[in-house]
Design a protein around this motif. Structure first.
Motif, short mmCIF file in Angstrom:
data_model
loop_
_atom_site.label_atom_id
_atom_site.label_comp_id
_atom_site.label_asym_id
_atom_site.label_seq_id
_atom_site.Cartn_x
_atom_site.Cartn_y
_atom_site.Cartn_z
N VAL A 173 4.07 6.41 -6.66
CA VAL A 173 3.55 6.08 -5.34
C VAL A 173 4.68 6.07 -4.33
CG1 VAL A 173 2.41 4.29 -3.97
CG2 VAL A 173 1.65 4.73 -6.31
N GLU A 174 4.36 6.55 -3.13
CA GLU A 174 5.29 6.47 -2.01
C GLU A 174 4.74 5.45 -1.01
OE1 GLU A 174 7.83 9.57 0.61
OE2 GLU A 174 5.65 9.82 0.76
N THR A 175 5.49 4.40 -0.75
CA THR A 175 5.03 3.35 0.16
C THR A 175 5.19 3.79 1.60
OG1 THR A 175 7.19 2.27 0.27
CG2 THR A 175 5.70 1.58 -1.52
N ALA A 176 4.66 2.98 2.50
CA ALA A 176 4.71 3.31 3.93
C ALA A 176 6.15 3.41 4.43
CB ALA A 176 3.95 2.25 4.73
N SER A 177 7.06 2.73 3.78
CA SER A 177 8.46 2.78 4.21
C SER A 177 9.17 4.02 3.70
CB SER A 177 9.20 1.54 3.71
OG SER A 177 9.22 1.53 2.28
N GLY A 178 8.50 4.81 2.86
CA GLY A 178 9.10 6.02 2.32
C GLY A 178 9.72 5.84 0.95
N LYS A 179 9.68 4.63 0.43
CA LYS A 179 10.26 4.36 -0.88
C LYS A 179 9.29 4.80 -1.97
CE LYS A 179 11.89 0.62 -3.87
NZ LYS A 179 12.09 -0.83 -3.99
N ARG A 180 9.81 5.45 -2.99
CA ARG A 180 8.99 5.89 -4.12
C ARG A 180 9.15 4.90 -5.27
NH1 ARG A 180 9.10 12.51 -4.51
NH2 ARG A 180 8.55 12.88 -2.30
N ALA A 227 0.85 -1.20 0.00
CA ALA A 227 0.00 0.00 0.00
C ALA A 227 0.88 1.24 0.00
CB ALA A 227 -0.92 0.00 1.22
N GLY A 228 0.39 2.31 -0.65
CA GLY A 228 1.15 3.53 -0.71
C GLY A 228 0.28 4.73 -1.03
N THR A 229 0.89 5.89 -0.94
CA THR A 229 0.19 7.15 -1.21
C THR A 229 0.51 7.62 -2.62
OG1 THR A 229 0.30 7.77 1.11
CG2 THR A 229 -0.10 9.54 -0.48
#
Length: 711
Positions: free
Chosen positions: A29-36, A16-18
């Motif tokens: 998308v940027e995932t919950a871990s901060g990876k794009r 899941a990501g933003t």
């Protein structure tokens, strides 16, 4: 509600990501871990506004864990469906995004229940298929539990029965998918050593010796070493087959170790005219009863050679066949015989009647004529012929009893002691030996090296004794020379009559086998066909079958272009090399056991330099590279102290004792310095029911062969 977040698939996993940017075909998308990361629209499973990506994944997993797989399968349509459709049926209209995502995670985690058919689409397994799949899953679960249990037992130093039963397969690396193999692999990973060392430590094997044996037997005797009960049934007609053979009218005797029970060869010396003697070289003749593809031949072809190791042996032929053909004292046995008529300067003993029979016989083949003189003794070959006949064996002489009574100086001076058995025969044999040896040296263009050592092993109740003996003792030289002349003569006989055989040759130091005759430079003969150990080596048995057919006027079992013969040659070489390696392994193991029998304060041993920084103990065939050893010439003497050793990997730690190095030459040291350390028999003697060095059934080679280990 704004769809600021997405649930998407990435490499078979859901994440899941933003959404940072929506460009149509793909999303940034940027995932919950901060990876794009770049996400294709086709990979997006859900869009949602709340909760955040991290919270969604956590809550979705909780929802998935609460779903019963069997109930979900019962609720699902029987045909292909979308996960969101099933979520609506399962959770109802008030379903949350966490529940929908949880159902997706559950479907994805149940490949046994649901087959994936595309993006977000699944199809339930059929009832019978599901039942079988669930049974397999349960078996795997139980298997994994068993593996874990066995692995933990091994880690505690225990050896469960299941591991003990599969120990050989584990140490050989066979059936790596079995429960035992997986448990051993898991325990070994935690143990930090090898599989063999773990199994030894836990008691799966009694000692390192058992592991060395298992490695060999597991590969070459997977069905065990026992013979089938009826394998020798064909011997029932043996008496009728050998009855027509002529009586040789000789008194034959063998020369072997005390432990030898398979007696392949005998000698006889019979007076003819004044100063002329008939020397008989008699070889056991199983080829009279064994024919290609009969039960005895099949078992001999499968085994290819007798396996010797200190204290043990695995025979090529079953005991009944060995008993029927072994040239045991007090018996009459069939033999393939080579007769050499020799004129010498030795007087004929009083009372000799000279009735030795004609120079030839029906079926005899004259294959040679003249030879030369050597030293003070003179000998001249005036005739030779071969035939199958029956011989009476009057004695099985033993090295241990004869060697104190005979030495080279006495033989040269013709002053052998009167209590030496077969004294006149040994005088004639020595004259023939020195003549044949001198002729081979002339052909080779260099002298044969003398002074090497051989070692006889004896193992009693786990205790090993090693007896060192000179390789060029007179008895060894006599028997060796007789075997060389038999093998070279019979090789020529086959070649002259265009009958196929299995030959050994040596050129530029390389030894090879072939089906056609080539020069053996190491021996100094034009051709060499192993024929003198048919009870122990299949190559010799094949050559004997060919020779017997030739002498009897029959078609030989194998012709020159026979694919079976080429297959035999290849299989024999492979098995023979494997057996030689195993024999060396076991001799090294017993050498280490022999060292361990010495008290700590007595573990200093005399040694001799073999080559470079490699030395060999003077009283055992143990090669090692001691620390503190400077560059020394071959043959240099020194003392080494054995510090530690490992009976499993056969390594030795040793050091040179300061002040003990001597480069003086003489005896064995001189032979070593001249390159004679590895000079030895075509078959390495083991001293365990086999001829040592160049005696008995062991065919000698002054120039070493590969894998002979310098013995």
């Amino acid at each position: 509600m704004s769809s600021a977040h997405v649930l998407f698939e990435d490499a078979g996993q859901f994440k899941a990501g933003t959404i940072l940017q929506d460009s149509g075909p793909s999303l940034q998308v940027e995932t919950a871990s901060g990876k794009r990361t770049k996400v294709k629209q086709a990979s997006v499973m859900l869009r949602f506004g709340a909760p955040g990506p991290a919270e969604l994944m956590s809550q979705a997993q909780q929802a998935a864990d609460a779903i019963d797989p069997d109930f979900l399968w019962e609720c699902a349509p029987q045909d292909e469906f979308e996960f969101e459709t099933l979520a609506a049926d399962y959770f109802g209209e008030k379903r949350s995004v966490q529940q929908v995502a949880g159902l997706l995670l559950k479907l994805h985690s149940l490949p046994v229940y649901f087959y994936r058919k595309g993006k977000g689409r699944y199809r339930p397994a059929q009832p019978d298929t599901l039942k079988a799949a669930l049974a397999a899953v349960e078996r795997r679960r139980l298997q994994e539990a068993e593996i874990e249990s066995l692995s933990q037992a091994l880690s505690r130093g225990e050896c469960p029965p299941a591991i003990r039963a599969a120990a050989v397969d584990c140490v050989l690396g066979r059936d790596r998918n079995s429960v035992a193999s997986k448990a051993v692999a898991a325990a070994t990973q935690g143990h930090g050593g090898s599989v063999a060392r773990l199994l030894l430590a836990t008691g799966a094997f009694a000692d390192a010796r058992a592991i060395h044996e298992a490695r060999f037997l597991g590969v070459h005797f997977p069905g065990g070493t026992a013979f089938a009960a009826d394998v020798a049934a064909g011997l029932a007609t043996l008496a009728a087959r050998i009855a027509p053979l002529p009586d040789a009218g000789v008194e034959a005797f063998s020369i072997d170790n005390e432990t030898t029970t398979e007696i392949d060869d005998c000698l006889s010396v019979t007076p003819l005219d004044e100063g002329t003697w008939r020397v008989g070289i008699h070889i056991a003749a199983p080829g009279l009863a064994i024919v290609p593809d009969d039960p005895l031949d099949r078992v001999a072809r499968e085994r290819m050679t007798t396996v010797y190791s200190p204290g043990e042996k695995i025979t090529m032929l079953p005991p009944a066949a060995i008993t029927a053909f072994s040239l045991d004292g007090g018996t009459v046995r069939p033999a393939l015989s080579l007769y050499i008529d020799v004129a010498t300067d030795a007087p004929r003993p009083a009372g000799a009647d000279g009735a030795a029979g004609a120079a030839g016989a029906a079926g005899a083949a004259v294959v040679g004529d003249v030879a030369s003189a050597a030293g003070k003794s003179t000998a001249r070959i005036v005739n030779r012929f071969s035939r199958a006949d029956r011989i009476r064996i009057v004695d099985n002489l033993r090295h241990e009893a004869l060697e104190p009574l005979i030495d080279e100086a006495q033989l040269e001076a013709d002053i052998l002691p009167t209590n030496l058995p077969r004294r006149e025969a040994f005088e004639v044999l020595w004259r023939l030996t020195t003549m044949l040896s001198a002729e081979r040296e002339r052909v080779r263009g260099r002298r044969e090296l003398r002074g090497g050592a051989d070692f006889d092993f004896r193992v009693d109740d786990g205790l090993v004794s090693i007896r060192r003996r000179r390789r060029d003792a007179p008895l060894d030289r006599i028997v060796a020379e007789m075997m060389i002349v038999a093998n070279s003569t019979w090789g020529k006989l086959l070649a002259d009559h265009r009958v196929a055989g299995l030959y050994r040759s040596q050129a530029m130091g390389r030894v090879r086998m072939s089906t056609h005759p080539l020069e053996h430079q190491g021996l100094g003969v034009a051709q060499y066909a192993w024929s003198t150990s048919p009870l122990r080596r299949y190559a010799d048995l094949v050559n004997q079958m060919q020779l017997l057919a030739l002498l009897d006027g029959r078609a030989a079992p194998f012709d020159a272009n026979d694919a079976t013969l080429f297959g035999i040659l290849s299989a024999f070489e492979a098995r023979y090399a494997a057996v030689a390696e195993y024999q060396q392994t076991m001799e090294r193991y017993w050498c280490l056991r022999w060292i361990g029998q010495h008290p700590v304060e007595q573990r200093r041993f005399a040694a001799v330099v073999s080559r470079d920084d490699t030395v060999r103990l003077a009283d055992a065939p143990l090669y090692l590279q001691p620390s503190g050893c400077p560059p020394l010439p071959a043959g240099a003497r020194l003392t080494v102290e054995i510090v530690a050793w490992d009976e499993l990997d056969l390594t030795v730690s040793a050091r040179v004792v300061p002040g003990t190095i001597s480069t003086a030459r003489g005896g064995e040291a001189e032979a070593l310095a001249d390159g004679g350390e590895a000079a030895g028999p075509e078959v390495s003697g083991t001293g365990i029911d086999t001829a040592p060095a160049s005696a008995g059934g062991a065919d000698p080679a002054p120039v070493p062969e590969p894998n002979d280990g310098g013995r």
